[in-house]
Design a protein around this motif. Structure first.
Motif, PDB file in Angstrom:
ATOM      1  N   TYR A  45       0.483   7.405   7.629  1.00  0.00           N
ATOM      2  CA  TYR A  45       1.040   6.779   6.413  1.00  0.00           C
ATOM      3  C   TYR A  45       0.942   7.729   5.227  1.00  0.00           C
ATOM      4  O   TYR A  45       1.854   7.818   4.409  1.00  0.00           O
ATOM      5  CB  TYR A  45       0.286   5.480   6.130  1.00  0.00           C
ATOM      6  CG  TYR A  45       1.137   4.399   5.495  1.00  0.00           C
ATOM      7  CD1 TYR A  45       2.522   4.414   5.600  1.00  0.00           C
ATOM      8  CD2 TYR A  45       0.559   3.351   4.797  1.00  0.00           C
ATOM      9  CE1 TYR A  45       3.302   3.415   5.046  1.00  0.00           C
ATOM     10  CE2 TYR A  45       1.318   2.341   4.236  1.00  0.00           C
ATOM     11  CZ  TYR A  45       2.692   2.387   4.363  1.00  0.00           C
ATOM     12  OH  TYR A  45       3.469   1.397   3.802  1.00  0.00           O
ATOM     13  N   LEU A  46      -0.182   8.437   5.123  1.00  0.00           N
ATOM     14  CA  LEU A  46      -0.334   9.444   4.070  1.00  0.00           C
ATOM     15  C   LEU A  46       0.755  10.506   4.183  1.00  0.00           C
ATOM     16  O   LEU A  46       1.359  10.901   3.190  1.00  0.00           O
ATOM     17  CB  LEU A  46      -1.711  10.107   4.179  1.00  0.00           C
ATOM     18  CG  LEU A  46      -2.872   9.477   3.415  1.00  0.00           C
ATOM     19  CD1 LEU A  46      -4.164  10.213   3.761  1.00  0.00           C
ATOM     20  CD2 LEU A  46      -2.628   9.519   1.913  1.00  0.00           C
ATOM     21  N   PHE A  79       2.067   6.898  -6.617  1.00  0.00           N
ATOM     22  CA  PHE A  79       1.000   7.794  -7.067  1.00  0.00           C
ATOM     23  C   PHE A  79       1.360   9.254  -6.781  1.00  0.00           C
ATOM     24  O   PHE A  79       1.234  10.126  -7.654  1.00  0.00           O
ATOM     25  CB  PHE A  79      -0.315   7.432  -6.384  1.00  0.00           C
ATOM     26  CG  PHE A  79      -1.393   8.453  -6.572  1.00  0.00           C
ATOM     27  CD1 PHE A  79      -2.068   8.565  -7.792  1.00  0.00           C
ATOM     28  CD2 PHE A  79      -1.738   9.324  -5.544  1.00  0.00           C
ATOM     29  CE1 PHE A  79      -3.060   9.526  -7.980  1.00  0.00           C
ATOM     30  CE2 PHE A  79      -2.729  10.283  -5.719  1.00  0.00           C
ATOM     31  CZ  PHE A  79      -3.387  10.382  -6.940  1.00  0.00           C
ATOM     32  N   MET A  80       1.804   9.525  -5.569  1.00  0.00           N
ATOM     33  CA  MET A  80       2.110  10.898  -5.189  1.00  0.00           C
ATOM     34  C   MET A  80       3.329  11.450  -5.930  1.00  0.00           C
ATOM     35  O   MET A  80       3.410  12.641  -6.219  1.00  0.00           O
ATOM     36  CB  MET A  80       2.322  10.995  -3.674  1.00  0.00           C
ATOM     37  CG  MET A  80       1.050  10.786  -2.878  1.00  0.00           C
ATOM     38  SD  MET A  80       1.325  10.798  -1.105  1.00  0.00           S
ATOM     39  CE  MET A  80      -0.342  10.511  -0.502  1.00  0.00           C
ATOM     40  N   ALA A  81       4.275  10.568  -6.245  1.00  0.00           N
ATOM     41  CA  ALA A  81       5.467  10.999  -6.991  1.00  0.00           C
ATOM     42  C   ALA A  81       5.099  11.394  -8.419  1.00  0.00           C
ATOM     43  O   ALA A  81       5.798  12.203  -9.049  1.00  0.00           O
ATOM     44  CB  ALA A  81       6.509   9.883  -7.000  1.00  0.00           C
ATOM     45  N   PHE A 121       0.841  -1.202   0.000  1.00  0.00           N
ATOM     46  CA  PHE A 121       0.000   0.000   0.000  1.00  0.00           C
ATOM     47  C   PHE A 121       0.873   1.248   0.000  1.00  0.00           C
ATOM     48  O   PHE A 121       0.596   2.220  -0.717  1.00  0.00           O
ATOM     49  CB  PHE A 121      -0.921   0.020   1.231  1.00  0.00           C
ATOM     50  CG  PHE A 121      -2.194  -0.744   1.048  1.00  0.00           C
ATOM     51  CD1 PHE A 121      -3.050  -0.488  -0.014  1.00  0.00           C
ATOM     52  CD2 PHE A 121      -2.560  -1.735   1.954  1.00  0.00           C
ATOM     53  CE1 PHE A 121      -4.234  -1.195  -0.177  1.00  0.00           C
ATOM     54  CE2 PHE A 121      -3.744  -2.453   1.800  1.00  0.00           C
ATOM     55  CZ  PHE A 121      -4.578  -2.181   0.731  1.00  0.00           C
ATOM     56  N   GLY A 122       1.919   1.228   0.815  1.00  0.00           N
ATOM     57  CA  GLY A 122       2.819   2.376   0.913  1.00  0.00           C
ATOM     58  C   GLY A 122       3.539   2.654  -0.388  1.00  0.00           C
ATOM     59  O   GLY A 122       3.672   3.814  -0.813  1.00  0.00           O
ATOM     60  N   LEU A 150      11.447   0.653   7.028  1.00  0.00           N
ATOM     61  CA  LEU A 150      11.627   0.882   8.463  1.00  0.00           C
ATOM     62  C   LEU A 150      10.306   1.291   9.123  1.00  0.00           C
ATOM     63  O   LEU A 150       9.973   0.811  10.207  1.00  0.00           O
ATOM     64  CB  LEU A 150      12.682   1.964   8.694  1.00  0.00           C
ATOM     65  CG  LEU A 150      12.915   2.383  10.149  1.00  0.00           C
ATOM     66  CD1 LEU A 150      13.398   1.203  10.983  1.00  0.00           C
ATOM     67  CD2 LEU A 150      13.923   3.534  10.236  1.00  0.00           C
ATOM     68  N   TYR A 151       9.557   2.170   8.443  1.00  0.00           N
ATOM     69  CA  TYR A 151       8.248   2.599   8.964  1.00  0.00           C
ATOM     70  C   TYR A 151       7.353   1.385   9.194  1.00  0.00           C
ATOM     71  O   TYR A 151       6.683   1.273  10.230  1.00  0.00           O
ATOM     72  CB  TYR A 151       7.583   3.567   7.986  1.00  0.00           C
ATOM     73  CG  TYR A 151       6.199   4.003   8.430  1.00  0.00           C
ATOM     74  CD1 TYR A 151       6.018   5.167   9.171  1.00  0.00           C
ATOM     75  CD2 TYR A 151       5.066   3.238   8.123  1.00  0.00           C
ATOM     76  CE1 TYR A 151       4.750   5.554   9.600  1.00  0.00           C
ATOM     77  CE2 TYR A 151       3.808   3.623   8.551  1.00  0.00           C
ATOM     78  CZ  TYR A 151       3.651   4.775   9.276  1.00  0.00           C
ATOM     79  OH  TYR A 151       2.406   5.150   9.709  1.00  0.00           O
TER      80      TYR A 151
END
Length: 205
Positions: free
Chosen positions: A126-127, A45-47, A38-39, A147-148
């Motif tokens: 996460y967002l 998507f954001m990139a 998901f991350g 790591l997150y």
């Protein structure tokens, strides 16, 4: 955490500790991989979002994160009233039904399913994290994302380890219930601070 505790409680009745460790580890791994995927999807998507829109997207995400924080703080005072960030009851029933017929495939499904349905509840930070990482996504950013997610499943690893060492799962459940309100308060404060930080980054401050 609730799903893992329920899973361990079910296993303690009919399985040896070795089997419980295997199934518990598979569940945690399934949660980790699902959440990581998901991350990666969110970051990709954001990139791809144009720079012109990125600033407005950052502000929008910031507001969502702050709103999630306010909901968590609300639950410290009025838990269960109005909107709450928790797995919907209908999904809890489905998870409990799956517990009755445990297999390797079922455990992996439970991990993936739990991660998917809790994403709207745990997706605030996460967002924020994926938005920050998407601004310069490279090998270091990928390691930070991994790591997150290790930190995200760390409580599950600790719970499984405690049970393996002989701590009764009922005591863990009681501790969780007794400290639920304070955990939500702490989460709410962190989310509001994180959302505010994102707003400052978005406007160049």
């Amino acid at each position: 955490i609730g799903v893992l505790i329920l899973l361990i409680s079910t296993l303690l009745v009919t399985h040896k500790k070795q089997k419980m460790f295997l199934i518990g580890s598979l569940y945690i791994l399934a949660v980790f991989i699902t959440y990581l995927l998901f991350g990666l999807g969110l970051t990709t998507f954001m990139a791809a979002v144009p720079i012109v829109i990125a600033e407005y997207l950052s502000i929008g995400v910031s507001l969502i994160v702050v709103f999630a924080g306010i909901i968590e703080i609300k639950d410290f005072f009025w838990y269960g009233k109005g909107i709450s960030l928790m797995i919907p009851h209908i999904y809890v029933k489905k998870i409990e039904a799956k517990m009755k017929k445990l297999s390797i495939g079922t455990v992996i499904f439970l991990g993936a399913f739990a991660a998917a349905v809790e994403l709207p509840c745990t997706g605030g930070p996460y967002l924020a994290i994926t938005l920050l990482l998407s601004q310069n996504f490279n090998a270091s950013a990928l390691l930070l994302l991994i790591l997150y997610n290790i930190i995200f499943v760390l409580p599950l690893i600790i719970i499984l380890a405690l049970v393996m060492m002989g701590i009764k799962v009922q005591h863990i459940q009681q501790w969780k219930q007794g400290n639920k309100a304070y955990m939500r308060l702490a989460t709410g404060i962190i989310l509001i601070c994180l959302g505010w930080l994102l707003m400052l980054i978005a406007n160049g401050t």
